[in-house]
Design a protein around this motif. Structure first.
Motif: not given
Lengths: 115, 112
Positions: A48, A90, A100-104, A106-107
């Motif tokens: 990351q 990806l 840790n609550s970060d929303t990812q 995706f491509g």
């Protein structure tokens, strides 16, 4: 659509070659993560980047490296390709700074085949 | 150490019947938990996430999940399956942002 794009869609390389995969994050997202998804498996975290610095890495060797640029684009570089590197790669972008609550987001991924 | 186990590799249901996809997790810290769906040739889409607020989390497309700390579970449910729900579903645990671990996935089949 998440607004995260990846290029190329598909790629074929031979063993020993080097490859660069590209990702364009959503505007304003300071964090980008890269994952490897082998066929029939869940994505595995590679590393990351947050504001152009690597801030976390999974169990991948140093021949997997990355870059993140100020314009929300990033790269995944893999040197000395091996057959087992064949997978869907990806990228995921997120705002960052939310722990840790970060929303990812995706491509669609790049399908790499190593022959 | 963190881990996540999806208890079923495949689940098959009939259209209109309930869906249950099971997920157990292990974490030394208070995790965030997510469910993602992956349709063929499409990117991963977030269904829902738990971040230590309400234990029952509602997501998109009628899905919901309940966080049960005592059972270390985060099962995904939907009252009535639709054909368009057929896809691969991943349970995800995240601790500290970059420690994101995906389960092996559960393939959902929906029969007409």
């Amino acid at each position: 659509e998440t607004g995260v794009t990846q290029s190329p869609t598909h790629l074929i390389k031979t063993r020993g070659q080097q490859v660069t995969l590209r990702c364009s994050s959503q505007s304003g997202h300071n964090t980008v993560s890269w994952y490897q998804q082998a066929l029939g498996q869940g994505p595995q975290f590679i590393f990351q980047y947050y504001r152009e610095e690597e801030n976390g890495r999974g169990n991948f060797p140093p021949r997997f490296s990355g870059l993140q640029f100020p314009n929300y684009s990033s790269e995944l570089n893999v040197n000395a390709l091996e057959l087992d590197d064949s997978a869907l790669y990806l990228c995921a972008s997120s705002l960052g700074g939310q722990g840790n609550s970060d929303t990812q987001y995706f491509g669609p991924g790049t399908r790499l085949t190593v022959l | 150490a963190q881990s996540v186990t999806q208890l079923d590799s495949h689940v098959s249901v009939s259209e209109g019947t309930p869906v249950l996809l099971r997920c157990n997790y292990s974490s030394s810290y208070s995790p965030s938990l997510f469910w993602y769906v992956q349709h063929p040739n499409k990117g991963l889409q977030l269904l829902l996430k738990y971040t230590s607020a309400a234990t029952l989390v509602k997501g998109i497309n009628g899905f919901e999940a309940e966080f049960k700390k005592s059972e270390t579970s985060f099962h995904l449910t939907k009252p009535s399956a639709h054909m368009s729900d057929a896809a691969e579903y991943f349970c995800v645990v995240s601790v500290g942002g970059f420690k994101t671990i995906f389960g092996a996935g559960t393939r959902l089949f929906v029969k007409a």
